[in-house]
Design a protein around this motif. Structure first.
Motif, PDB file in Angstrom:
ATOM      1  N   SER A  87       0.846  -1.188   0.000  1.00 61.47           N
ATOM      2  CA  SER A  87       0.000   0.000   0.000  1.00 61.47           C
ATOM      3  C   SER A  87       0.883   1.240   0.000  1.00 61.47           C
ATOM      4  CB  SER A  87      -0.941   0.022   1.205  1.00 61.47           C
ATOM      5  OG  SER A  87      -0.203   0.123   2.410  1.00 61.47           O
ATOM      6  N   ILE A  88       0.291   2.355  -0.428  1.00 59.12           N
ATOM      7  CA  ILE A  88       1.006   3.633  -0.479  1.00 59.12           C
ATOM      8  C   ILE A  88       0.115   4.696   0.147  1.00 59.12           C
ATOM      9  CG2 ILE A  88       1.961   5.432  -1.981  1.00 59.12           C
ATOM     10  CD1 ILE A  88       2.547   3.212  -4.042  1.00 59.12           C
ATOM     11  N   ARG A 105      13.436  -0.206  -8.496  1.00 61.18           N
ATOM     12  CA  ARG A 105      12.436  -1.232  -8.775  1.00 61.18           C
ATOM     13  C   ARG A 105      13.138  -2.442  -9.366  1.00 61.18           C
ATOM     14  NH1 ARG A 105       8.229   1.977 -12.240  1.00 61.18           N
ATOM     15  NH2 ARG A 105       7.864  -0.098 -13.025  1.00 61.18           N
ATOM     16  N   ALA A 154       5.361   3.770   1.684  1.00 64.57           N
ATOM     17  CA  ALA A 154       4.771   2.490   1.290  1.00 64.57           C
ATOM     18  C   ALA A 154       4.885   1.489   2.432  1.00 64.57           C
ATOM     19  CB  ALA A 154       5.490   1.934   0.070  1.00 64.57           C
ATOM     20  N   GLU A 204       7.615   6.978  -9.242  1.00 61.78           N
ATOM     21  CA  GLU A 204       6.770   6.206 -10.156  1.00 61.78           C
ATOM     22  C   GLU A 204       6.324   4.867  -9.568  1.00 61.78           C
ATOM     23  OE1 GLU A 204      10.851   4.601 -10.632  1.00 61.78           O
ATOM     24  OE2 GLU A 204      10.049   6.587 -10.360  1.00 61.78           O
ATOM     25  N   ASP A 207       4.423  -3.301  -7.072  1.00 60.64           N
ATOM     26  CA  ASP A 207       5.786  -3.257  -7.588  1.00 60.64           C
ATOM     27  C   ASP A 207       6.731  -3.899  -6.575  1.00 60.64           C
ATOM     28  OD1 ASP A 207       5.084  -1.849  -9.873  1.00 60.64           O
ATOM     29  OD2 ASP A 207       5.910   0.069  -9.176  1.00 60.64           O
ATOM     30  N   GLN A 251       4.438   1.915  -7.690  1.00 60.50           N
ATOM     31  CA  GLN A 251       3.014   1.663  -7.488  1.00 60.50           C
ATOM     32  C   GLN A 251       2.815   0.414  -6.630  1.00 60.50           C
ATOM     33  OE1 GLN A 251       0.630   3.749  -8.678  1.00 60.50           O
ATOM     34  NE2 GLN A 251       2.327   5.026  -9.413  1.00 60.50           N
ATOM     35  N   VAL A 252       1.602   0.245  -6.122  1.00 57.98           N
ATOM     36  CA  VAL A 252       1.231  -0.962  -5.378  1.00 57.98           C
ATOM     37  C   VAL A 252       1.501  -2.172  -6.263  1.00 57.98           C
ATOM     38  CG1 VAL A 252      -0.695  -2.228  -4.338  1.00 57.98           C
ATOM     39  CG2 VAL A 252      -0.452   0.235  -3.936  1.00 57.98           C
ATOM     40  N   ARG A 290       5.608  10.441   0.126  1.00 52.89           N
ATOM     41  CA  ARG A 290       4.964   9.153  -0.178  1.00 52.89           C
ATOM     42  C   ARG A 290       5.659   8.046   0.606  1.00 52.89           C
ATOM     43  NH1 ARG A 290       5.283   7.299  -5.606  1.00 52.89           N
ATOM     44  NH2 ARG A 290       3.375   6.145  -5.299  1.00 52.89           N
TER      45      ARG A 290
END
Length: 91
Positions: free
Chosen positions: A11-12, A58, A23, A41, A46, A43-44, A21
């Protein structure tokens, strides 16, 4: 030894009026918070490499699983217990 540990973003959320931000990242069942400031960039779902509470890159799922398994085999995952002192505190 300082390592970047692979984990999956679950989740973020944003903090400080949307400026930061953060996570929730799962590391093989252990969930920790990590800053996404270096990966805007991300996201959930990743997979990311996390170093002292900061997601630094990433990675694909296969590479994350391979790295996590290797770290588990060599006994380096015990350091996950020690990173809380480096993570940002909830405000």
């Amino acid at each position: 030894m300082c390592l970047a540990i692979p984990g999956k973003i679950k989740s973020i959320e944003t903090r400080h009026d949307g400026m930061v931000r953060m996570a929730k990242v799962s590391f093989g069942g252990i969930t920790k918070e990590a800053s996404l400031e270096m990966l805007p960039e991300a996201q959930v779902n990743d997979y990311v490499l996390v170093h002292v509470g900061v997601a630094i890159s990433r990675v694909d799922e296969q590479e994350a699983q391979k790295t996590f398994k290797y770290l588990e085999e060599i006994g380096e995952l015990g350091e996950l217990e020690d990173v809380d002192e480096y993570l940002p505190k909830n405000n």
